[in-house]
Enzyme design. Structure first.
Site, PDB file in Angstrom:
ATOM      1  N   ASP A 102      -8.513   3.732   1.326  1.00 36.04           N
ATOM      2  CA  ASP A 102      -7.467   4.085   2.284  1.00 36.04           C
ATOM      3  C   ASP A 102      -8.126   4.607   3.568  1.00 36.04           C
ATOM      4  O   ASP A 102      -8.792   5.640   3.538  1.00 36.04           O
ATOM      5  CB  ASP A 102      -6.581   5.176   1.661  1.00 36.04           C
ATOM      6  CG  ASP A 102      -5.368   5.470   2.515  1.00 36.04           C
ATOM      7  OD1 ASP A 102      -5.313   4.997   3.667  1.00 36.04           O
ATOM      8  OD2 ASP A 102      -4.475   6.184   2.032  1.00 36.04           O
ATOM      9  N   ARG A 126      -3.388  -0.643   5.481  1.00 39.87           N
ATOM     10  CA  ARG A 126      -3.987  -1.742   4.714  1.00 39.87           C
ATOM     11  C   ARG A 126      -3.078  -2.956   4.554  1.00 39.87           C
ATOM     12  O   ARG A 126      -3.482  -4.088   4.872  1.00 39.87           O
ATOM     13  CB  ARG A 126      -4.408  -1.232   3.318  1.00 39.87           C
ATOM     14  CG  ARG A 126      -5.542  -0.240   3.359  1.00 39.87           C
ATOM     15  CD  ARG A 126      -5.701   0.489   2.027  1.00 39.87           C
ATOM     16  NE  ARG A 126      -4.586   1.403   1.774  1.00 39.87           N
ATOM     17  CZ  ARG A 126      -4.445   2.144   0.693  1.00 39.87           C
ATOM     18  NH1 ARG A 126      -5.353   2.063  -0.281  1.00 39.87           N
ATOM     19  NH2 ARG A 126      -3.416   2.967   0.556  1.00 39.87           N
ATOM     20  N   CYS A 180       0.872  -1.189   0.000  1.00 40.32           N
ATOM     21  CA  CYS A 180       0.000   0.000   0.000  1.00 40.32           C
ATOM     22  C   CYS A 180       0.900   1.226   0.000  1.00 40.32           C
ATOM     23  O   CYS A 180       2.078   1.132  -0.373  1.00 40.32           O
ATOM     24  CB  CYS A 180      -0.992  -0.030   1.161  1.00 40.32           C
ATOM     25  SG  CYS A 180      -0.262  -0.053   2.809  1.00 40.32           S
TER      26      CYS A 180
END
Ligand code: 4NP
Length: 157
Positions: free
Chosen positions: A123, A13, A7
């Protein structure tokens, strides 16, 4: 098989994706090496976000020993599959990897779950705990799809 989850910051994440897939691969008897990295390097050496750690912990997964590290060009040589959490991460991977970039190795993390849909994992960096819970649930489903797609009957790859 060596798998890298990627990420931007490697604190929200991809640490969840690393922790969840490690757990599922172990339960499935798969000898996979699973790690994670971030393309921006802003949080190098940091623990995962406290909400990522909390929600994983609530699901029996301990990611507290993970540390953020920046994605590098040589990761294209070290891993068989590189899963990007979103399209902007793919662009970053292309920029960093340059001539080492491989369309076969790099794909969107949600591709096995939602083939051809080009979906991103949102996100949660500026979000609330609810956003992290939603991200966890999505990652959990996507990791099941990865196991289904990539585990072979011998369970050794
Ligand atoms: P992640 O979330 O990519 O899921 O780890 C982010 C964390 C930090 C930043 C961006 C995204 N940041 O720019 O600091």
């Amino acid at each position: 098989m060596n798998i890298l989850m990627v990420c931007l910051g490697n604190i929200c994440r991809s640490p969840i994706a690393e922790g969840v897939l490690i757990e599922k691969a172990a339960k499935a008897g798969l000898n996979w090496r699973i790690e994670s990295a971030g393309t921006n390097g802003f949080h190098d050496g940091e623990h995962p976000h406290h909400l990522s750690t909390k929600i994983c912990s609530q699901n029996g997964i301990d990611i507290s020993s993970q540390r953020s590290r920046k994605f590098s060009k040589k990761d294209l040589l070290e891993y068989d599959m590189i899963f990007a959490m979103a399209n902007d991460v793919i662009f970053d991977i292309q920029r960093i990897a340059q001539e080492e970039y491989s369309e076969e190795k790099v794909q969107l993390f949600l591709e096995p779950l939602y083939p051809g849909k080009l979906q991103n994992v949102p996100d949660p960096w500026y979000g609330t705990e609810k956003d992290f819970v939603e991200v966890y649930d999505l990652i959990n489903k996507a990791c099941d799809a990865i196991i289904n797609q990539y585990a072979n009957p011998s369970k050794t790859n």
